[in-house]
Write a protein that holds these residues in place. Structure first.
Motif, PDB file in Angstrom:
ATOM      1  N   MET A  83       0.840  -1.172   0.000  1.00  0.00           N
ATOM      2  CA  MET A  83       0.000   0.000   0.000  1.00  0.00           C
ATOM      3  C   MET A  83       0.890   1.241   0.000  1.00  0.00           C
ATOM      4  O   MET A  83       2.071   1.154   0.243  1.00  0.00           O
ATOM      5  N   THR A  84       0.261   2.348  -0.217  1.00  0.00           N
ATOM      6  CA  THR A  84       1.033   3.587  -0.167  1.00  0.00           C
ATOM      7  C   THR A  84       1.002   4.125   1.248  1.00  0.00           C
ATOM      8  O   THR A  84       0.238   3.662   2.089  1.00  0.00           O
ATOM      9  N   ASN A  85       1.806   5.110   1.512  1.00  0.00           N
ATOM     10  CA  ASN A  85       1.812   5.740   2.828  1.00  0.00           C
ATOM     11  C   ASN A  85       0.569   6.590   3.056  1.00  0.00           C
ATOM     12  O   ASN A  85       0.228   6.911   4.182  1.00  0.00           O
ATOM     13  N   GLN A  86      -0.099   6.974   1.980  1.00  0.00           N
ATOM     14  CA  GLN A  86      -1.231   7.881   2.084  1.00  0.00           C
ATOM     15  C   GLN A  86      -2.550   7.183   2.419  1.00  0.00           C
ATOM     16  O   GLN A  86      -3.390   7.750   3.071  1.00  0.00           O
ATOM     17  N   TYR A  87      -2.749   5.965   1.957  1.00  0.00           N
ATOM     18  CA  TYR A  87      -4.029   5.294   2.146  1.00  0.00           C
ATOM     19  C   TYR A  87      -3.908   3.802   1.902  1.00  0.00           C
ATOM     20  O   TYR A  87      -3.006   3.342   1.229  1.00  0.00           O
ATOM     21  N   GLY A  88      -4.848   3.068   2.472  1.00  0.00           N
ATOM     22  CA  GLY A  88      -4.961   1.651   2.187  1.00  0.00           C
ATOM     23  C   GLY A  88      -5.935   1.470   1.043  1.00  0.00           C
ATOM     24  O   GLY A  88      -6.608   2.408   0.642  1.00  0.00           O
TER      25      GLY A  88
ATOM     26  N   THR B 201      -6.785   6.091 -14.633  1.00  0.00           N
ATOM     27  CA  THR B 201      -6.900   6.299 -16.068  1.00  0.00           C
ATOM     28  C   THR B 201      -6.922   4.941 -16.749  1.00  0.00           C
ATOM     29  O   THR B 201      -6.107   4.070 -16.446  1.00  0.00           O
ATOM     30  N   ASN B 202      -7.889   4.756 -17.640  1.00  0.00           N
ATOM     31  CA  ASN B 202      -7.915   3.538 -18.444  1.00  0.00           C
ATOM     32  C   ASN B 202      -7.987   3.954 -19.912  1.00  0.00           C
ATOM     33  O   ASN B 202      -7.821   5.125 -20.229  1.00  0.00           O
ATOM     34  N   GLY B 203      -8.224   3.031 -20.793  1.00  0.00           N
ATOM     35  CA  GLY B 203      -8.264   3.313 -22.221  1.00  0.00           C
ATOM     36  C   GLY B 203      -9.344   4.293 -22.642  1.00  0.00           C
ATOM     37  O   GLY B 203      -9.325   4.800 -23.765  1.00  0.00           O
ATOM     38  N   TYR B 204     -10.273   4.590 -21.756  1.00  0.00           N
ATOM     39  CA  TYR B 204     -11.379   5.492 -22.067  1.00  0.00           C
ATOM     40  C   TYR B 204     -11.260   6.828 -21.336  1.00  0.00           C
ATOM     41  O   TYR B 204     -12.173   7.640 -21.376  1.00  0.00           O
TER      42      TYR B 204
ATOM     43  N   HIS C  50     -13.151   4.724  -9.811  1.00  0.00           N
ATOM     44  CA  HIS C  50     -13.107   3.282  -9.583  1.00  0.00           C
ATOM     45  C   HIS C  50     -13.420   3.002  -8.116  1.00  0.00           C
ATOM     46  O   HIS C  50     -13.079   3.807  -7.246  1.00  0.00           O
ATOM     47  N   ILE C  51     -14.041   1.860  -7.868  1.00  0.00           N
ATOM     48  CA  ILE C  51     -14.444   1.485  -6.513  1.00  0.00           C
ATOM     49  C   ILE C  51     -14.077   0.022  -6.288  1.00  0.00           C
ATOM     50  O   ILE C  51     -14.371  -0.833  -7.138  1.00  0.00           O
ATOM     51  N   ILE C  52     -13.451  -0.267  -5.153  1.00  0.00           N
ATOM     52  CA  ILE C  52     -13.150  -1.653  -4.792  1.00  0.00           C
ATOM     53  C   ILE C  52     -14.412  -2.265  -4.208  1.00  0.00           C
ATOM     54  O   ILE C  52     -14.956  -1.768  -3.219  1.00  0.00           O
ATOM     55  N   VAL C  53     -14.883  -3.351  -4.817  1.00  0.00           N
ATOM     56  CA  VAL C  53     -16.130  -3.971  -4.374  1.00  0.00           C
ATOM     57  C   VAL C  53     -15.922  -5.303  -3.659  1.00  0.00           C
ATOM     58  O   VAL C  53     -16.841  -5.799  -3.004  1.00  0.00           O
ATOM     59  N   ALA C  54     -14.733  -5.886  -3.784  1.00  0.00           N
ATOM     60  CA  ALA C  54     -14.441  -7.156  -3.097  1.00  0.00           C
ATOM     61  C   ALA C  54     -12.928  -7.327  -3.007  1.00  0.00           C
ATOM     62  O   ALA C  54     -12.184  -6.767  -3.810  1.00  0.00           O
ATOM     63  N   ALA C  55     -12.504  -8.117  -2.004  1.00  0.00           N
ATOM     64  CA  ALA C  55     -11.080  -8.382  -1.814  1.00  0.00           C
ATOM     65  C   ALA C  55     -10.892  -9.812  -1.338  1.00  0.00           C
ATOM     66  O   ALA C  55     -11.686 -10.334  -0.548  1.00  0.00           O
ATOM     67  N   GLU C  56      -9.834 -10.416  -1.808  1.00  0.00           N
ATOM     68  CA  GLU C  56      -9.476 -11.773  -1.408  1.00  0.00           C
ATOM     69  C   GLU C  56      -8.995 -11.805   0.038  1.00  0.00           C
ATOM     70  O   GLU C  56      -9.345 -12.688   0.803  1.00  0.00           O
ATOM     71  N   SER C  57      -8.160 -10.828   0.401  1.00  0.00           N
ATOM     72  CA  SER C  57      -7.657 -10.696   1.768  1.00  0.00           C
ATOM     73  C   SER C  57      -7.100  -9.289   1.945  1.00  0.00           C
ATOM     74  O   SER C  57      -7.193  -8.469   1.039  1.00  0.00           O
TER      75      SER C  57
ATOM     76  N   ILE D 195      -2.353  -1.527  -8.821  1.00  0.00           N
ATOM     77  CA  ILE D 195      -3.005  -0.246  -9.113  1.00  0.00           C
ATOM     78  C   ILE D 195      -2.565   0.905  -8.216  1.00  0.00           C
ATOM     79  O   ILE D 195      -2.832   2.056  -8.530  1.00  0.00           O
ATOM     80  N   ALA D 196      -1.887   0.617  -7.124  1.00  0.00           N
ATOM     81  CA  ALA D 196      -1.539   1.675  -6.155  1.00  0.00           C
ATOM     82  C   ALA D 196      -0.822   2.841  -6.807  1.00  0.00           C
ATOM     83  O   ALA D 196      -1.132   4.009  -6.528  1.00  0.00           O
ATOM     84  N   SER D 197       0.091   2.576  -7.710  1.00  0.00           N
ATOM     85  CA  SER D 197       0.851   3.657  -8.339  1.00  0.00           C
ATOM     86  C   SER D 197       0.080   4.348  -9.458  1.00  0.00           C
ATOM     87  O   SER D 197       0.485   5.402  -9.936  1.00  0.00           O
ATOM     88  N   GLU D 198      -1.029   3.773  -9.887  1.00  0.00           N
ATOM     89  CA  GLU D 198      -1.838   4.343 -10.967  1.00  0.00           C
ATOM     90  C   GLU D 198      -2.897   5.330 -10.474  1.00  0.00           C
ATOM     91  O   GLU D 198      -3.516   6.021 -11.268  1.00  0.00           O
ATOM     92  N   ILE D 199      -3.120   5.388  -9.179  1.00  0.00           N
ATOM     93  CA  ILE D 199      -4.184   6.235  -8.636  1.00  0.00           C
ATOM     94  C   ILE D 199      -3.798   7.699  -8.755  1.00  0.00           C
ATOM     95  O   ILE D 199      -2.764   8.118  -8.266  1.00  0.00           O
ATOM     96  N   SER D 200      -4.669   8.477  -9.416  1.00  0.00           N
ATOM     97  CA  SER D 200      -4.380   9.903  -9.572  1.00  0.00           C
ATOM     98  C   SER D 200      -5.055  10.748  -8.491  1.00  0.00           C
ATOM     99  O   SER D 200      -4.582  11.838  -8.194  1.00  0.00           O
ATOM    100  N   PHE D 201      -6.150  10.255  -7.921  1.00  0.00           N
ATOM    101  CA  PHE D 201      -6.806  10.966  -6.824  1.00  0.00           C
ATOM    102  C   PHE D 201      -7.573   9.948  -5.986  1.00  0.00           C
ATOM    103  O   PHE D 201      -8.290   9.114  -6.528  1.00  0.00           O
TER     104      PHE D 201
END
Length: 115
Positions: free
Chosen positions: A1-6, A16-19, A24-31, A87-93
């Motif tokens: 994780m980053t130092n700023q948030y989990g 940012t994606n191809g569109y 984006h929202i996390i809806v489920a996690a394995e652990s 995705i941690a490094s891809e988050i712009s906000f």
């Protein structure tokens, strides 16, 4: 994780994606592990011919959603499974958690949408 948030279920952020840049929202996690798999969905406001009406998000339900000229909807057909570390490094906000009600609607929609 980053130092700023989990990155936990219910967290929302811009990626940012191809569109373009989308919420984006996390809806489920394995652990809770950094390298565990998570499921993320993104929100679109495009007025395309095809629009999944399973989960519409109204202005005011999330700070990112402000447009009144186009419906914002969860694009379930582009659901992504990845690790937090991918995705941690891809988050712009980072916005933080969505409301419990909105998270539940999105999770139920993931099962109901058929995509």
């Amino acid at each position: 994780m980053t130092n700023q948030y989990g990155l936990e279920v219910g967290d929302s952020f811009e990626l940012t994606n191809g569109y373009g840049i989308h919420l984006h929202i996390i809806v489920a996690a394995e652990s809770d592990a950094d390298n565990s798999q998570i499921i993320i969905v993104y929100v679109s406001s495009s007025n395309t011919k095809y629009k999944d009406l399973t989960t519409i998000i109204q202005p005011g339900e999330h700070p990112y959603i402000t447009r009144v000229d186009a419906e914002s909807w969860v694009r379930y057909q582009n659901t992504r499974i990845c690790s937090r570390s991918d995705i941690a490094s891809e988050i712009s906000f980072y916005y933080g958690k969505v409301s419990p009600d909105l998270l539940t609607r999105i999770q139920r929609g993931l099962l109901a949408s058929g995509n």
